[in-house]
Motif scaffolding. Sequence first.
Motif, PDB file in Angstrom:
ATOM      1  N   HIS A  86       0.720  -1.187  -0.097  1.00 21.41           N
ATOM      2  CA  HIS A  86       0.063   0.010  -0.148  1.00 21.41           C
ATOM      3  C   HIS A  86       0.939   1.246   0.069  1.00 21.41           C
ATOM      4  N   GLU A  87       0.561   2.306  -0.854  1.00 21.48           N
ATOM      5  CA  GLU A  87       1.253   3.459  -0.852  1.00 21.48           C
ATOM      6  C   GLU A  87       1.527   4.340   0.348  1.00 21.48           C
ATOM      7  N   MET A  88       0.672   4.093   1.312  1.00 17.82           N
ATOM      8  CA  MET A  88       0.751   4.638   2.447  1.00 17.82           C
ATOM      9  C   MET A  88       1.299   4.199   3.720  1.00 17.82           C
ATOM     10  N   ILE A  89       1.765   2.815   3.506  1.00 17.29           N
ATOM     11  CA  ILE A  89       2.319   2.070   4.529  1.00 17.29           C
ATOM     12  C   ILE A  89       3.608   1.771   4.428  1.00 17.29           C
ATOM     13  N   GLU A  90       4.681   1.929   5.213  1.00 16.89           N
ATOM     14  CA  GLU A  90       6.155   1.869   5.143  1.00 16.89           C
ATOM     15  C   GLU A  90       6.242   0.209   5.648  1.00 16.89           C
ATOM     16  N   LYS A  91       5.935  -0.135   6.795  1.00 21.63           N
ATOM     17  CA  LYS A  91       6.077  -1.307   7.383  1.00 21.63           C
ATOM     18  C   LYS A  91       4.898  -1.907   8.028  1.00 21.63           C
ATOM     19  N   LYS A 127      12.439   8.791   1.760  1.00 26.26           N
ATOM     20  CA  LYS A 127      13.292   7.745   0.663  1.00 26.26           C
ATOM     21  C   LYS A 127      13.088   8.445  -0.783  1.00 26.26           C
ATOM     22  N   GLY A 128      12.074   9.540  -0.662  1.00 24.22           N
ATOM     23  CA  GLY A 128      11.838   9.962  -2.098  1.00 24.22           C
ATOM     24  C   GLY A 128      10.531   9.115  -2.637  1.00 24.22           C
ATOM     25  N   ASP A 129      10.007   8.459  -2.168  1.00 25.14           N
ATOM     26  CA  ASP A 129       9.067   7.597  -2.694  1.00 25.14           C
ATOM     27  C   ASP A 129       7.579   8.538  -2.564  1.00 25.14           C
ATOM     28  N   ARG A 130       6.893   8.414  -3.331  1.00 23.15           N
ATOM     29  CA  ARG A 130       5.410   8.929  -3.499  1.00 23.15           C
ATOM     30  C   ARG A 130       4.571   8.535  -2.450  1.00 23.15           C
ATOM     31  N   ILE A 131       3.743   9.409  -1.891  1.00 20.39           N
ATOM     32  CA  ILE A 131       2.677   9.142  -0.892  1.00 20.39           C
ATOM     33  C   ILE A 131       1.529   9.975  -1.467  1.00 20.39           C
ATOM     34  N   PRO A 132       0.345   9.118  -2.044  1.00 27.36           N
ATOM     35  CA  PRO A 132      -0.769  10.009  -2.301  1.00 27.36           C
ATOM     36  C   PRO A 132      -1.407  11.039  -1.426  1.00 27.36           C
TER      37      PRO A 132
END
Length: 241
Positions: A86-91, A127-132
């Motif tokens: 999921h785009e909003m979950i890191e771990k 980390k530079g990853d996108r989060i909607p």
Amino acid sequence: MKRLNWQNIRLVLIIVLMVFFYSFSMKRNNERLLKSVNISFAAGKENNFITHEMVNNLLIQNCGEPLSIKKEKVALNTLETVLEDHEMIEKAEVFSGIDGSLNAHIKQKTPIVRYMSDNAKYYLDNKGDRIPLSENFSARVPVVIGQINDAKKSNYVYLFNKIANDDFLKKSITGLTILPSGSVVMTNRDYDFKIIFGNPIHVDKKLKNYKAFYKHAIKDTLIKNYKTVSLLFTEQVVCKK
């Protein structure tokens, strides 16, 4: 004929019985239906980007209604993978309890800037990853406008992280504009002057210079008259009225 060693026989019987009862209890435990679903969030992030309901729906979509299935049928590793995709979950950590519960512990991604352009709007994490963007929560982070060069993205992300991890800069810097040349111009919360940062190189030195300048300049009323504060030269800060 050798005499039977009853002590050894008794020991073997005890071991056999222990194995039997253990196997029996494990089988009974695995056949039990899940009794509850517990969802928790790390670092008090419960009501930010992702909610209990959203996590619960992800669990239902991938294993069915949790309270209607047996513990042995729950693929914990698969559920962790699904949640972490999921785009909003890191771990995500998913585990079953001896009380018949299914537990999901969630660490959400943390936005450090909000990126805006004509074609896209989203957050970036450390980390530079996108989060909607989320309807549930709006993070108070600097707004970034302009084109981020993919080849230099790590340099920009480093700058964003330095701002996000510094108490003063996090409160002071409100926006960053990336010019076509790749140079960065920043705005601050308290004054109208533009901060000419330049290309995202010598980041630590430039930010250190800015903090030293600001600490000294606020003692002087002339700071209100500055139009630009240039950090292009790592050995000095150049101000223009």
